[in-house]
Every structure is written in structure tokens, then in C-alpha cells.
Design an enzyme around this catalytic site. Structure first.
Site, short mmCIF file in Angstrom:
data_model
loop_
_atom_site.label_atom_id
_atom_site.label_comp_id
_atom_site.label_asym_id
_atom_site.label_seq_id
_atom_site.Cartn_x
_atom_site.Cartn_y
_atom_site.Cartn_z
N SER A 1 -44.03 114.40 147.52
CA SER A 1 -43.00 113.37 147.33
C SER A 1 -41.94 113.83 146.35
O SER A 1 -40.80 113.38 146.40
CB SER A 1 -43.62 112.09 146.78
OG SER A 1 -44.25 111.35 147.78
N HIS B 1 -42.21 104.82 142.50
CA HIS B 1 -42.02 106.04 143.28
C HIS B 1 -40.58 106.30 143.68
O HIS B 1 -40.05 107.40 143.51
CB HIS B 1 -42.91 105.95 144.51
CG HIS B 1 -43.03 107.19 145.32
ND1 HIS B 1 -42.20 107.48 146.37
CD2 HIS B 1 -43.90 108.21 145.24
CE1 HIS B 1 -42.55 108.64 146.90
NE2 HIS B 1 -43.58 109.10 146.23
N ASP C 1 -37.76 104.39 150.57
CA ASP C 1 -38.91 104.50 149.68
C ASP C 1 -39.36 103.11 149.22
O ASP C 1 -39.15 102.13 149.93
CB ASP C 1 -38.53 105.40 148.50
CG ASP C 1 -39.71 106.22 147.99
OD1 ASP C 1 -40.65 105.63 147.43
OD2 ASP C 1 -39.67 107.45 148.14
#
Length: 631
Positions: free
Chosen positions: A446, A250, A210
Site C-alpha cells: 500500500s 490509510h 482509499d
């Protein structure tokens, strides 16, 4: 936008909306636009951050383990010193040069002869990452004997940072007064019940591929595995301490959903006993996930024993890679081989489906690619795929909202979606960790994908000999069937369809547990006013319950009150024992609507229970709207 799956922006993460909570304060951060499919990040509809992220589109329902041709070899990237570039130059582009596995040495010398340099080599899968400023490099290399495919991985220059990467910032940390509580997403997948069977084994390593992970976060540090963490930005592993850290938010959010520690603080992950490793594949600045980065990440996962990886992004810059394009064909082949290598080493890849509300089983157009320069509208077919989510062997995850319906942004497709999980929708986001000791909500595929990765880690914990194929099968077999709603876009049967795949992930069934029978339920719907600087109580009389209250007594609370940081809320047992549920946290947030779990096993069940609310300040008031007990 991100390509992150949490709501992928334009070509990366699949993420959509972000809010951050530090010490109870919620602050809106951002809303990526194209992170939905496995775009660079898959957060609810997030577009690739700067220019956009790409997504792959090939059914991920295949269950073959597909070992790499030379699975016994380690495929760790090796820089080629003789051909290494002396310095960065404007116009430098990256290419994948594909040979037979084990055949890179025979052609590496031709890279320099054709105007390029070797940046990294993955010999076990037959992939060279080359750089060149020559516009004819790809065409020239395709004429070299032993070269099977060559493709440019981007339509923009390789950043100068690739030759001397800066370490990401190590953010200062905020402490928190937030305490763990049941969240809708964990309850929906029955993770809270699965923990009675296992919270996960410390021998199970989960890789977060990620934007990086904040390893110093109070809820991640206890489970973080620095020894197996690295950066794969630019396509070559960088194992310097801290290279794995987050260049966005994220990856930290994803990591918390998978394995935030069960330590009484903040949140609990699906598998709070497993180990998290960060492999940063997003590049700083753009936060895009290019093919060479993904290849490096998968090879690292295989060589470092990751049982599961989470991939909430799509491989930039193409949302869909088409095999009739020479560049994109090489991208497909290179990433496919790397995924196959990782799976052959025992690693299962879980990926977000994307956030474009797009039918992946009926592809017609791509308007988001290339997201690293100027996107154009192009006609595509189902031969074009979202990578890595549509590669064989990858578990493709669609997103659900609170309640189980398909999230409005989630991609779908009969024969493409394997399973569904909570990704949030609208105001009901997935709450998890953010860099700097913070917490916040995000929506996106996600966010759905790490729920499934966490359940896969729990399966691996109770079944340590399971292969990736067996974990994949267990996820599907134990999922809860969900029929298509009255929506003509949803094709398939109750047991397998385009919105939910084989169903909604069920952590409890996945680890071999069973749902306990529902307990007796008692509720008080009478409003009780809560004035300023006052303590009030609401009573419930419990009868007909044998013995003591359970160790997991459920206390449902619905208090309407502005500025909940003023409030202390306690459960008072019949003998007067006090159990604190909420103690002046939450700051200026409004209302407490939550279910708490209390270990009341020392209390006799029958008798008068009370909910006690103490307002400790002036200017804000409210009421106890309702509360309940489930034994």
C-alpha cells in the site's frame, strides 16, 4: 485486518504496521493483517480490518488503453427514483446486473419485478447496482432478456448507513514542529533529484481511491482538490463536502506519499506540485472495498479527469475472484469495464500487489475469502484474479525495503508484477501523513504503490499529452533493472522478473533527468561526547573543492543520544555562518541518524566545517558518533 495495500488488512488496504507521530511523539496504532495485495488497502501485511479484504490476480502487464464501448458518455451513477428502496431492511444484499453498455434502461424495470431495487446505474458501461432481500434475486434476473451477468458483491448485508450515509468525522488538527528532511524512500527512488526537473504540475489530478483523505492536514491541504472529491462507499457517488474524509488512517498516509506539499513542514510527497482528490471507496466500520464502490470510484476518476489513480486495496470480499463462479464473474466484468472506462478517459490506474508473500503467478489456494463473513479454504487457479491489481492496463506494484530488496511480505509473480517501489520492511517504514495533522510509519505494498503513482504524476507533468499507455511504458522503460536474488521463488530475467517486474521505479530517469556525478566526500569518525547542558563541536577540513559549496550540500549526521528533543544541531561554515539542522524536535525519540540538505552556495567550500551540538537539558547524554559532508 485491512485490505489496504499499505498492509492490507484482511481484505482491503495493503498496509501492515502503523505508527503515528504528533509533534515528534511516536505512538503505535495498529498492524493490519491482510492489506498486502490490492486488498482493500495495501499496507504491509495487513489483514482485512474486520473480517478481511480480497485481492485480484490477473496480470497487469497489458498495455492496451482499452476504451469503454461508449467512452464518450459520462458514466456517472444515476439513482433510479422509481425503484429506489423506501427503507433499509435486514437481509439486504447488493448485486451487479450487467448489460450491454447503454442497455441498462431496458432491464431496470425488471429489477423491481424480480424483488429488487435500483440503487445506482452506470449506463455507459452497462452496470446496475441493485439491492434485494430475496435469495432468488440473482437467479431470477439472469433469466431477463438483455441481462448478461448478475452477481452478489458481498456475503453480508448492506449496512443501513447506505441509505442515509453519515459524514466522516473532521478530526481536530495538531500543528507540527517537524521539518522536511530527506527520507530513505524518496532518496531510493531519486525523487529528491527529480524535483530539480519538476515537482509536478497543478493541472495534474491524482485520485486516491482509499479509506478517504484528511483534507485539513497541514501537509495535504495546500494540494487538496475538494471539487473533484467524493465518497463512493456503497457504490453511489456522494459529493457532499467532507464525504471524502478518512474513516481510517490509510488513505491519508497514501495521499501524503503521493503529494504532501513542499512547504517546510513534516514530509514531502513524490509529486508535491500536483493536486490530490479523495474518492473514498471504503465503507465505515468495516473499511471494506466492495466491487460497486470500486466501480463508482473508477467511473468518477474517468469523468473528473484524473490522470492517475492509486489503488492500495483489493476488491472485497474475495481475495481472488474466479470466473467459474457466477457472482465473482460479474464482479470481474463490472470492475474491468469501469477500469477500462477510466483508462479510456485518460486515467492510469496504479495498484498494490498485496502483502501475503504470495506467488500471484502460481495460485493454488485462497484462505482469506470471503472476508465479510466467514473465510473458507478453497482451491483456485491462475484464472482467479486479484482485482483491480491484475486487471489489464493496471500497473501492479511490489514492495521493497530500505536498500532495495523485496519486502518480506510483498506478493510477487513473474508476468504479474510490473514494477517495484519502497514499501518499507520491519523498522524501516514509510513515513507519511496521518489524520489530525499527525505523521507516522507504515509498511506495505500500500505504501509502495503511491510512490509509483507519484512518479506517474511527474511523468504526466512533463509530458501532458501522454496517454495512460505511454505513462505506463515510461515507468517500465526508465525503471532500474534488479536481478533476482538467490531465491528460487524469483523467476525471470534481470530486465523483468517476478520480484521486481521491470525494475525499481526511478523518478529522475522517468522525468528525463540524469544522475549528477558524485561529489567529494569528507567524514569524521572520531567520537565526541555530548554531556548534559553542554555545547560540543566536531570538525572537518575540506580541501580540493573548487569554488563554493553546492546548493544541495549533503550533511550526514550520526548522533547517539537519548531524548533527542534536548538537542540543537548546527552546521557551522568556515566563515562562521550557522545552518540549523535539528532544533529540539523529536521528543523522547533516540538518536539522530539522518542526511540533511543545506543550501550552502554562498560559502567557500574549502576550509574547516564544524558540526555543533548543544544539549539543552539534564538526565540524557550521548555522543557524536560520526558525520560527513558530500559536495
Amino acid at each position: 485486518m485491512f485490505s489496504l495495500i499499505s498492509g492490507r488488512t484482511a481484505g482491503r488496504s495493503r498496509t501492515s504496521a502503523i505508527s503515528v507521530a504528533a509533534l515528534g511523539t511516536i505512538v503505535a496504532l495498529a498492524t493490519p493483517a491482510g492489506l498486502a495485495h490490492a486488498a482493500t488497502s495495501d499496507t504491509a501485511p495487513v489483514a482485512a480490518r474486520s473480517t478481511g479484504a480480497s485481492t485480484a490476480t490477473t496480470p497487469s502487464t497489458a498495455t492496451t488503453t482499452g476504451k469503454a464501448a461508449t467512452a464518450g458518455k459520462a458514466a456517472t451513477a444515476k439513482a433510479a427514483p422509481a425503484a429506489a428502496p423506501a427503507a433499509w431492511a435486514a437481509g439486504t444484499r447488493a448485486y451487479l446486473v450487467i448489460t450491454a453498455p447503454g442497455g441498462t434502461a431496458a432491464v431496470s424495470g425488471s429489477v423491481a419485478a424480480k424483488g429488487g431495487s435500483v440503487f445506482a446505474t452506470y449506463d455507459a458501461i452497462g452496470v446496475i447496482v441493485a439491492h434485494s432481500t430475496s435469495a432468488s434475486f440473482a437467479a431470477s434476473m439472469r433469466t431477463v432478456s438483455g441481462v448478461q451477468q448478475v452477481g452478489a458483491t458481498r456475503t453480508s448485508d448492506v449496512p443501513a448507513d447506505a441509505y442515509n450515509p453519515a459524514l466522516p468525522a473532521n478530526p481536530s488538527q495538531s500543528t507540527t514542529t517537524l521539518t522536511e528532511s530527506n527520507r530513505w524512500d524518496m532518496t531510493q527512488i531519486k525523487a529528491d533529484q527529480a524535483w530539480a526537473v519538476t515537482t509536478g504540475s497543478a493541472s495534474v489530478k491524482v485520485g486516491v481511491l482509499d479509506t478517504g483523505v484528511d483534507d485539513q492536514h497541514q501537509d495535504i491541504a495546500p494540494n487538496f482538490n475538494a471539487a473533484d472529491s467524493a465518497s463512493c462507499a456503497y457504490g453511489k457517488a456522494d459529493a457532499r463536502a467532507g464525504a471524502w474524509r478518512d474513516v481510517d488512517t490509510h488513505g491519508t498516509h497514501v495521499a501524503g506519499t503521493i503529494a504532501a506539499a513542499k512547504n517546510g513542514k513534516g514530509v514531502i510527497g513524490v509529486a508535491p506540485g500536483v493536486k490530490i482528490s479523495s474518492v473514498r471507496i471504503a465503507e465505515p466500520g468495516s473499511t471494506l472495498f466492495f466491487a460497486e464502490n470500486t466501480i463508482c470510484g473508477f467511473v468518477w476518476a474517468g469523468d473528473h479527469g484524473f490522470k492517475v489513480t492509486n489503488n492500495s486495496y483489493y476488491t472485497d470480499p474475495w481475495q481472488f475472484n474466479c470466473p467459474d463462479n457466477l457472482d465473482q464473474a460479474a464482479i470481474i466484468e463490472g470492475v474491468r469495464r469501469a477500469q477500462e472506462y477510466a483508462e479510456g478517459k485518460g486515467s492510469l490506474q496504479v495498484a498494490a500487489a498485496g502483502n501475503s508473500n504470495y506467488d500471484l503467478a502460481n495460485k493454488t489456494t485462497d484462505t482469506a475469502s470471503p472476508n465479510d463473513s466467514t473465510p473458507v479454504t478453497r482451491t483456485i487457479t491462475n484464472a482467479c484474479i486479484d482485482i483491480p491489481t491484475e486487471l489489464p492496463g493496471v500497473v501492479t506494484v511490489a514492495a521493497q525495503g530500505n536498500g532495495g530488496a523485496k519486502a518480506s511480505y510483498s506478493n510477487f509473480g513473474n508476468g504479474v508484477i510490473d514494477i517495484a517501489a519502497p514499501g518499507g520492511d520491519g523498522s524501516s517504514g514509510v513515513y507519511s501523513t496521518l489524520p489530525g495533522g499527525k505523521y507516522g510509519n507504515l509498511n506495505g505494498t500500500s505504501m509502495a504503490s503511491p510512490h509509483v503513482a507519484g512518479v506517474a504524476a511527474l511523468i504526466a507533468s512533463v509530458n501532458p499529452s501522454f496517454t495512460p499507455a505511454q505513462i505506463r511504458d515510461q515507468l517500465g522503460v526508465q525503471a532500474t533493472d534488479r536481478a533476482c536474488p538467490s531465491d528460487t521463488r524469483c523467476k525471470g530475467t534481470t530486465t523483468k522478473n517476478g520480484f521486481f517486474g521491470e525494475g525499481a521505479v526511478d523518478a529522475l530517469k522517468a522525468v528525463g533527468g540524469s544522475t549528477p556525478p558524485p561529489g567529494k566526500y569528507f567524514e569524521n569518525l572520531t567520537d565526541v561526547t555530548v554531556p548534559d547542558n553542554t555545547t560540543v563541536e566536531s570538525s572537518l577540513t575540506v580541501s580540493g573543492v573548487t569554488g563554493n559549496a553546492p546548493a544541495a550540500l549533503k550533511v550526514g549526521v550520526d548522533i547517539k543520544h537519548t531524548y533527542i528533543g534536548d538537542l540543537k544541531v548546527d552546521l557551522v561554515a568556515p566563515d562562521g555562518s550557522v545552518y540549523t539542522l535539528h532544533n529540539r524536535t523529536g521528543g523522547s525519540a533516540d538518536n539522530i541518524v539522518q542526511t540533511y540538505t543545506v543550501n550552502a552556495s554562498s560559502e567557500v567550500a574549502n576550509g574547516v566545517w564544524k558540526l555543533r551540538v548543544n544539549d539543552n537539558a539534564s538526565q540524557d547524554s550521548g555522543k557524536i558518533d560520526a558525520w560527513n559532508l558530500t559536495f
